[in-house]
Design an enzyme around this catalytic site. Structure first.
Site, PDB file in Angstrom:
ATOM      1  N   ASN A 211      -9.216  37.655   2.614  1.00  0.00           N
ATOM      2  CA  ASN A 211      -9.195  36.974   3.928  1.00  0.00           C
ATOM      3  C   ASN A 211     -10.476  37.270   4.675  1.00  0.00           C
ATOM      4  OD1 ASN A 211      -8.747  39.364   5.738  1.00  0.00           O
ATOM      5  ND2 ASN A 211      -6.954  39.552   4.407  1.00  0.00           N
ATOM      6  N   ALA A 275      -5.957  46.693   9.675  1.00  0.00           N
ATOM      7  CA  ALA A 275      -6.354  45.946   8.472  1.00  0.00           C
ATOM      8  C   ALA A 275      -5.613  44.611   8.410  1.00  0.00           C
ATOM      9  CB  ALA A 275      -6.032  46.770   7.229  1.00  0.00           C
ATOM     10  N   ASP A 308       4.543  46.379   3.279  1.00  0.00           N
ATOM     11  CA  ASP A 308       4.048  46.308   4.660  1.00  0.00           C
ATOM     12  C   ASP A 308       3.715  47.737   5.100  1.00  0.00           C
ATOM     13  OD1 ASP A 308       3.908  46.257   7.555  1.00  0.00           O
ATOM     14  OD2 ASP A 308       4.614  44.183   7.358  1.00  0.00           O
TER      15      ASP A 308
END
Ligand code: C5P
Length: 419
Positions: A211, A275, A308
């Site tokens: 990304n 992040a 996560d």
């Protein structure tokens, strides 16, 4: 008792009769447990010998910028990088002028120009040289660049005159060095874990899912927390930024590696997940490059969900859970509501929300930019922080964290007296 064990001080001894006091300074630093490496300038070597410096420091003495021996064994860059602090004592008028004007015509000057380490100077010169507007302007320049001044003091000088210009006594210089290492800062004694940058999730040996995160905000936060005295571990995905100064930086690629590095960095008092972790990774990473398949359909890439990290850290049981867990929420719509919901779902204490998507100039609003416009959302408040630099946001966040720790410590019940 606090001492200098584990600290390396690079002592630059420039030309001046006060250089004899530097020998005593070396002895005092060694006695306090510190390591001293010395650069002796040509001027300095007129007053004291390399032999006495080497004998007291028990290290080689570095003198010449172009010495093959010194440059091979320990170049000026390494000399500075391997020090925790650079101390110039005595700092002659000439050395101060070179520093102010960015000269690099000697090993000492080049090392000082190339350094990214804190620098302290103890000037020593005749009172008229010190009072000269040229020297005063140079001193002011150095002070605005964050260089710390120790002395000079007033008294009789070797030249027979009396006035301001004597080098501070070795004990006073040692006191300033101790103060530098042990001065209490707002986050002293606290440890922090910060995640930053994107993650890269491989599909095959050459391709990955990534990304646009630059890591600028996370890196700035790590630097601000360290500047406020915290012991910081930064776990970062692939970025093109340098590692922040004074921060332990761990480089990872994937979300799984990031989680692993975060677990290893625990326990921590503070966790900040800045992040942009990829939500998914390839269900199976192919060992060979995926080939174009002529007129057949493009490959079907199966994805699986990544762990996560923020939720994992926030969900740890006390005492493993960091006391303050902070996440980020980048949203394209319904910013505040979506971020507040994310804070609750992930179980973190604060969330910093920013709007992502195209800005008026058609470029991305946040990713890769130096500025950010955010909202701080806690269980009690939503506060808008006007558009400013990512560094200013990091500094403000560090201030808020320091205040939170002071306030929560104050409101903790006093320990019960032992029965
Ligand atoms: O769910 P979303 O990615 O929008 O959440 C953003 C927040 O969660 C950020 O603080 C990010 O660092 C963190 N996060 C994480 N691990 C993931 C996904 C997000 O730590 N796998």
């Amino acid at each position: 008792m606090q001492d200098l064990t584990g600290k390396t001080i690079l002592l630059v001894i420039s030309g001046g009769i006060a250089a004899y006091k530097s020998l005593e300074l070396i002895r005092l630093i060694r006695k306090a447990g510190g390591r001293v490496r010395c650069i002796l300038t040509k001027g300095g070597a007129q007053f004291i010998t390399p032999l006495s410096v080497a004998a007291l420091s028990e290290e080689p003495v570095y003198e010449d910028l172009f010495s093959l021996k010194d440059e091979t064994e320990m170049g000026h860059i390494r000399l500075s990088r391997e020090a925790d602090l650079i101390l110039v004592a005595p700092a002659s008028a000439n050395m101060i002028a070179k520093m102010a004007h960015g000269m690099a015509d000697s090993l000492a000057a080049a090392t000082l120009l190339a350094t990214n380490k804190p620098v302290m100077i103890a000037p020593a010169m005749n009172q008229m040289m010190w009072a000269n507007p040229a020297t005063q302007a140079n001193i002011e320049t150095l002070a605005t660049r964050g260089i710390t001044l120790i002395g000079p003091t007033s008294g009789d000088m070797a030249c027979g005159e009396t006035g301001l210009g004597r080098m501070a006594e070795p004990e006073e210089i040692l006191g300033a060095v101790m103060g530098f290492f042990y001065q209490s800062k707002p986050l002293s004694g606290l440890s922090a874990l910060v995640t930053s940058g994107p993650t890269y999730e491989p599909l095959d040996p050459v391709r990955f899912i990534g990304n646009r995160s630059s890591g600028k905000q996370g890196h700035a936060i790590a630097a601000s927390l360290a500047a406020q005295g915290a012991d910081v571990t930064l776990v970062t995905g692939p970025v093109s930024l340098p590692d922040p100064q004074g921060v332990k930086t761990v480089h990872v690629e994937t979300a799984v590696e990031m989680l692993d590095a975060c677990r290893q960095a625990l326990p921590a008092d503070i966790a900040i997940c800045a992040a942009a972790v990829s939500d998914w990774s390839a269900a199976a990473v192919l060992s060979q490059k995926i080939k174009k398949r002529g007129d057949r359909q493009p490959p079907d890439i199966k994805l699986k969900e990544n762990p996560d990290i923020l939720a994992a850290l926030a969900g740890l049981a006390t005492p493993k859970r960091p006391k303050l867990v902070i996440g980020f929420a980048a949203e394209t719509e319904n910013l505040i509501e979506a971020a507040a919901e994310k804070r609750r779902n992930k179980g973190c204490d604060w969330i910093i929300a920013n709007q992502v998507g195209p800005a008026d100039d058609g470029m991305e609003k946040v990713f890769g930019r130096d500025e950010n416009h955010v909202y701080l959302i806690t269980d009690q408040t939503t506060e808008e922080w006007q558009k400013t630099s990512k560094q200013a946001i990091a500094d403000k966040l560090a201030d808020y964290i320091a205040r939170w720790f002071t306030e929560t410590r104050q409101t903790q019940p006093a320990p019960m007296a032992a029965e």
